[in-house]
Design a protein around this motif. Structure first.
Motif, PDB file in Angstrom:
ATOM      1  N   HIS A 208     -74.867  73.903  37.521  1.00 48.84           N
ATOM      2  CA  HIS A 208     -73.709  73.021  37.426  1.00 48.84           C
ATOM      3  C   HIS A 208     -72.595  73.543  38.325  1.00 48.84           C
ATOM      4  O   HIS A 208     -72.490  74.754  38.565  1.00 48.84           O
ATOM      5  N   VAL A 209     -71.791  72.624  38.792  1.00 49.64           N
ATOM      6  CA  VAL A 209     -70.680  72.944  39.678  1.00 49.64           C
ATOM      7  C   VAL A 209     -69.390  72.466  39.029  1.00 49.64           C
ATOM      8  O   VAL A 209     -69.304  71.320  38.565  1.00 49.64           O
ATOM      9  N   LEU A 210     -68.408  73.345  38.962  1.00 49.75           N
ATOM     10  CA  LEU A 210     -67.065  72.969  38.521  1.00 49.75           C
ATOM     11  C   LEU A 210     -66.150  73.055  39.729  1.00 49.75           C
ATOM     12  O   LEU A 210     -66.000  74.122  40.324  1.00 49.75           O
ATOM     13  N   LYS A 211     -65.561  71.909  40.095  1.00 48.88           N
ATOM     14  CA  LYS A 211     -64.640  71.854  41.230  1.00 48.88           C
ATOM     15  C   LYS A 211     -63.237  71.607  40.733  1.00 48.88           C
ATOM     16  O   LYS A 211     -63.011  70.781  39.835  1.00 48.88           O
ATOM     17  N   VAL A 212     -62.265  72.326  41.279  1.00 44.83           N
ATOM     18  CA  VAL A 212     -60.863  72.118  40.937  1.00 44.83           C
ATOM     19  C   VAL A 212     -60.065  71.967  42.229  1.00 44.83           C
ATOM     20  O   VAL A 212     -60.450  72.483  43.288  1.00 44.83           O
ATOM     21  N   SER A 213     -58.962  71.245  42.127  1.00 43.28           N
ATOM     22  CA  SER A 213     -58.042  71.101  43.253  1.00 43.28           C
ATOM     23  C   SER A 213     -56.786  71.898  42.932  1.00 43.28           C
ATOM     24  O   SER A 213     -56.125  71.656  41.920  1.00 43.28           O
ATOM     25  N   ILE A 214     -56.483  72.838  43.795  1.00 44.87           N
ATOM     26  CA  ILE A 214     -55.342  73.720  43.561  1.00 44.87           C
ATOM     27  C   ILE A 214     -54.901  74.312  44.889  1.00 44.87           C
ATOM     28  O   ILE A 214     -55.710  74.521  45.803  1.00 44.87           O
ATOM     29  N   ASN A 215     -53.597  74.552  45.011  1.00 39.59           N
ATOM     30  CA  ASN A 215     -53.039  75.172  46.212  1.00 39.59           C
ATOM     31  C   ASN A 215     -53.445  74.425  47.484  1.00 39.59           C
ATOM     32  O   ASN A 215     -53.788  75.028  48.503  1.00 39.59           O
ATOM     33  N   ASP A 218     -59.627  72.291  47.821  1.00 37.78           N
ATOM     34  CA  ASP A 218     -60.621  72.053  46.775  1.00 37.78           C
ATOM     35  C   ASP A 218     -61.580  73.230  46.714  1.00 37.78           C
ATOM     36  O   ASP A 218     -62.222  73.571  47.721  1.00 37.78           O
ATOM     37  N   MET A 219     -61.681  73.845  45.545  1.00 38.13           N
ATOM     38  CA  MET A 219     -62.478  75.041  45.373  1.00 38.13           C
ATOM     39  C   MET A 219     -63.482  74.821  44.249  1.00 38.13           C
ATOM     40  O   MET A 219     -63.257  74.004  43.349  1.00 38.13           O
ATOM     41  N   TYR A 220     -64.585  75.555  44.290  1.00 38.81           N
ATOM     42  CA  TYR A 220     -65.607  75.352  43.272  1.00 38.81           C
ATOM     43  C   TYR A 220     -66.287  76.660  42.921  1.00 38.81           C
ATOM     44  O   TYR A 220     -66.251  77.643  43.681  1.00 38.81           O
ATOM     45  N   ILE A 221     -66.925  76.650  41.743  1.00 41.30           N
ATOM     46  CA  ILE A 221     -67.767  77.754  41.316  1.00 41.30           C
ATOM     47  C   ILE A 221     -69.073  77.166  40.783  1.00 41.30           C
ATOM     48  O   ILE A 221     -69.096  76.067  40.216  1.00 41.30           O
ATOM     49  N   VAL A 222     -70.143  77.899  41.001  1.00 44.77           N
ATOM     50  CA  VAL A 222     -71.478  77.487  40.564  1.00 44.77           C
ATOM     51  C   VAL A 222     -71.854  78.298  39.338  1.00 44.77           C
ATOM     52  O   VAL A 222     -71.564  79.495  39.251  1.00 44.77           O
ATOM     53  N   GLY A 223     -72.502  77.655  38.391  1.00 48.43           N
ATOM     54  CA  GLY A 223     -72.924  78.368  37.193  1.00 48.43           C
ATOM     55  C   GLY A 223     -73.903  77.555  36.381  1.00 48.43           C
ATOM     56  O   GLY A 223     -74.606  76.690  36.915  1.00 48.43           O
ATOM     57  N   VAL A 224     -73.951  77.836  35.094  1.00 50.63           N
ATOM     58  CA  VAL A 224     -74.838  77.109  34.186  1.00 50.63           C
ATOM     59  C   VAL A 224     -74.004  76.515  33.059  1.00 50.63           C
ATOM     60  O   VAL A 224     -72.937  77.034  32.714  1.00 50.63           O
ATOM     61  N   TYR A 225     -74.496  75.451  32.499  1.00 49.44           N
ATOM     62  CA  TYR A 225     -73.835  74.786  31.375  1.00 49.44           C
ATOM     63  C   TYR A 225     -74.559  75.190  30.098  1.00 49.44           C
ATOM     64  O   TYR A 225     -75.713  74.818  29.883  1.00 49.44           O
ATOM     65  N   ASP A 226     -73.878  76.004  29.286  1.00 52.04           N
ATOM     66  CA  ASP A 226     -74.432  76.466  28.020  1.00 52.04           C
ATOM     67  C   ASP A 226     -74.356  75.311  27.022  1.00 52.04           C
ATOM     68  O   ASP A 226     -73.279  75.000  26.489  1.00 52.04           O
ATOM     69  N   LEU A 227     -75.488  74.665  26.757  1.00 47.85           N
ATOM     70  CA  LEU A 227     -75.493  73.477  25.910  1.00 47.85           C
ATOM     71  C   LEU A 227     -75.119  73.793  24.468  1.00 47.85           C
ATOM     72  O   LEU A 227     -74.502  72.980  23.780  1.00 47.85           O
ATOM     73  N   LYS A 228     -75.510  74.973  23.976  1.00 46.21           N
ATOM     74  CA  LYS A 228     -75.226  75.320  22.588  1.00 46.21           C
ATOM     75  C   LYS A 228     -73.740  75.537  22.365  1.00 46.21           C
ATOM     76  O   LYS A 228     -73.185  75.147  21.334  1.00 46.21           O
ATOM     77  N   ARG A 229     -73.076  76.148  23.328  1.00 50.09           N
ATOM     78  CA  ARG A 229     -71.656  76.446  23.191  1.00 50.09           C
ATOM     79  C   ARG A 229     -70.768  75.407  23.863  1.00 50.09           C
ATOM     80  O   ARG A 229     -69.541  75.485  23.762  1.00 50.09           O
ATOM     81  N   ASP A 230     -71.384  74.444  24.561  1.00 46.77           N
ATOM     82  CA  ASP A 230     -70.607  73.449  25.316  1.00 46.77           C
ATOM     83  C   ASP A 230     -69.622  74.157  26.239  1.00 46.77           C
ATOM     84  O   ASP A 230     -68.413  73.897  26.222  1.00 46.77           O
ATOM     85  N   ASP A 239     -61.805  86.385  39.177  1.00 45.70           N
ATOM     86  CA  ASP A 239     -60.467  86.180  38.622  1.00 45.70           C
ATOM     87  C   ASP A 239     -59.461  85.767  39.695  1.00 45.70           C
ATOM     88  O   ASP A 239     -58.494  85.071  39.415  1.00 45.70           O
ATOM     89  N   ASP A 240     -59.689  86.201  40.916  1.00 43.72           N
ATOM     90  CA  ASP A 240     -58.818  85.824  42.025  1.00 43.72           C
ATOM     91  C   ASP A 240     -59.346  84.521  42.609  1.00 43.72           C
ATOM     92  O   ASP A 240     -60.405  84.497  43.251  1.00 43.72           O
ATOM     93  N   ASN A 241     -58.614  83.416  42.391  1.00 42.44           N
ATOM     94  CA  ASN A 241     -59.115  82.120  42.840  1.00 42.44           C
ATOM     95  C   ASN A 241     -59.242  82.022  44.353  1.00 42.44           C
ATOM     96  O   ASN A 241     -59.934  81.140  44.873  1.00 42.44           O
ATOM     97  N   ARG A 242     -58.601  82.934  45.087  1.00 47.64           N
ATOM     98  CA  ARG A 242     -58.743  82.914  46.554  1.00 47.64           C
ATOM     99  C   ARG A 242     -60.159  83.281  46.982  1.00 47.64           C
ATOM    100  O   ARG A 242     -60.556  83.031  48.121  1.00 47.64           O
ATOM    101  N   LEU A 243     -60.921  83.853  46.072  1.00 53.12           N
ATOM    102  CA  LEU A 243     -62.308  84.217  46.363  1.00 53.12           C
ATOM    103  C   LEU A 243     -63.282  83.104  45.990  1.00 53.12           C
ATOM    104  O   LEU A 243     -64.478  83.225  46.261  1.00 53.12           O
ATOM    105  N   TRP A 244     -62.779  82.030  45.352  1.00 52.91           N
ATOM    106  CA  TRP A 244     -63.651  80.893  45.083  1.00 52.91           C
ATOM    107  C   TRP A 244     -64.028  80.226  46.400  1.00 52.91           C
ATOM    108  O   TRP A 244     -63.303  80.320  47.399  1.00 52.91           O
TER     109      TRP A 244
END
Length: 328
Positions: A208-215, A218-230, A239-244
Motif C-alpha cells: 500500500h502507498v500513502l501519499k501526502v501533500s506538504i511543503n 507530494d511525498m509518499y511512503i510504501v508499506g503494508v496495511y495491517d487489516l487486523k489493526r486497521d 521521521d524526517d519527512n524530507r527523506l520521504w
C-alpha cells in the motif's frame, strides 16, 4: 473517476477569476470536465457550489468513490465559516442516466463528519480519500488532519457511506509533520503495472502507498496495511519527512489517483501552479494547470513508484506524426 464509459475530472475552481487576494480560497467550487479518452475534455458547469451551511464558505478537496450497485458518490471538505473550520460532506448525482452526470445533490444529513476530536485543529481537517473496503465489508476513508500538532491520517468506517464512525487509532501519524493535505491511499502489486481496485479484495503480496501533500510537494511512503489493526505500517519509518520519496520534483502538488476499470490501471495527475506572478495569472485568465495523466505502479523491489504518461498520449502523438507524414 471512470464511470459508464466516461472519465470525470473534478477540480478546485474559482469562478470569480484567476486570482482574488481576499477570497481566493473561500469561494471554491468543484469544477467538472469529462472525456472519453483522457485527451479531449468537455468543460461542464460546476458539480458542487457553496450554498449550504456545511460548505457556505467554500467546497474544498475530496474524492469520488463508486459504491456497489454502480452508485457514484463524492465526499468533500466544506468550510463552514470565515475561520476556515472544516467538515466533510457528501453529494450524489441527480440523474445517473445522464452520461455526463452534470448535476449533483448534497445529502440531507451533511455534514456527515464533524470536527469533534480532542486536540484537532478544526482548520486543518480536510481532503477525504476515495473509499476502500475492509475485510468486514465496511467502507473506509482517511481524512488529513493535525491532531495535537501531529500530522495524522484519521480513519473512518461506514456501512452505507453516509454514516461514519471514527476509529480511535489513526491510519497513520507522524510527529515530525503537521497538517497533511490531499491524502491518497491505494494498493499496488510490486512489479505489476496493473492497477488494483480498492473496492475489491486486494490480492496477497500487495503493498500500500500513502501519499501526502506538504511543503509544496507530494511525498509518499510504501508499506503494508495491517487489516487486523486497521493501520498502515511503513516498510521504513522516516521521521524526517524530507527523506520521504517525492512523486515528482517539479511543480506537482495535490495529486490524486483513481482506478481506471476500462484499462485496469491506476492513473494519477496533479495541479501545477506554473510559478507565475499574480499579475500574469490575471492577464492570462487562469491560475494553475493540470499535469498530463500518468499510469503509476510499483517497481519490482517494492520500494519506488514508477510512472509514465498514459498510452493515449502516445497514440495521439503517433496519429499526429502519421498525419504530417501523409500531408508531406
Amino acid at each position: 473517476m471512470y464511470y459508464n464509459g466516461v472519465y470525470h475530472e473534478f477540480y478546485q475552481y474559482n469562478p470569480d477569476g484567476a486570482f482574488d487576494p481576499n477570497d481566493s480560497l473561500m469561494n471554491m467550487v468543484w469544477g467538472h470536465s469529462v472525456s472519453t479518452d483522457l485527451i479531449n475534455w468537455i468543460g461542464l458547469e460546476p458539480a458542487i457550489e457553496p450554498d449550504t451551511p456545511s460548505d457556505i464558505c467554500g467546497c474544498w478537496t475530496g474524492s469520488a468513490t463508486i459504491l456497489f450497485g454502480e452508485q457514484p458518490v463524492i465526499i468533500y471538505t466544506g468550510l463552514i465559516d470565515r475561520k476556515a473550520n472544516q467538515v466533510q460532506n457528501i453529494a450524489l448525482p441527480k440523474n445517473r442516466s445522464d452520461p455526463y452526470l452534470r448535476e449533483w445533490a448534497k445529502v440531507g444529513n451533511n455534514p456527515v463528519i464533524q470536527h469533534v476530536i480532542p486536540g484537532l485543529n478544526s482548520s486543518h481537517f480536510r481532503d477525504p480519500t476515495t473509499g476502500w473496503i475492509g475485510p468486514d465489508g465496511l467502507w473506509r476513508i482517511a481524512v488529513g488532519a493535525e491532531v495535537n500538532g501531529i500530522g495524522t491520517a484519521l480513519l473512518y468506517k461506514s456501512k452505507d457511506f453516509m454514516n461514519w464512525t471514527r476509529i480511535a487509532r489513526p491510519l497513520y501519524s507522524n510527529n515530525a509533520l503537521n497538517m497533511w493535505e490531499c491524502l491518497d491511499f491505494f494498493a499496488v502489486l510490486p512489479g505489476s503495472n496493473n492497477g488494483l481496485d480498492m473496492s475489491s479484495q486486494i490480492p496477497s503480496g500487495a503493498k500500500h502507498v500513502l501519499k501526502v501533500s506538504i511543503n509544496s510537494c507530494d511525498m509518499y511512503i510504501v508499506g503494508v496495511y495491517d487489516l487486523k489493526r486497521d493501520e498502515f505500517v511503513p516498510d521504513t519509518v522516516q521521521d524526517d519527512n524530507r527523506l520521504w520519496t517525492r512523486i515528482d520534483y517539479g511543480t506537482f502538488y495535490a495529486s490524486k489517483s483513481f482506478f481506471d476499470s476500462k484499462h485496469g490501471r491506476r492513473v494519477i495527475w496533479a495541479w501545477s501552479n506554473e510559478t507565475d506572478s499574480y499579475s500574469d495569472d490575471i492577464a492570462k485568465g487562469w491560475a494553475g494547470i493540470h499535469s498530463i495523466p500518468r499510469t503509476i505502479w510499483l517497481d519490482g523491489d517494492g520500494k519506488q513508484l514508477i510512472q509514465w504518461p498514459v498510452e493515449e498520449i502516445y497514440l495521439r502523438l503517433r496519429e499526429s506524426t502519421l498525419c504530417r507524414l501523409t500531408l508531406r
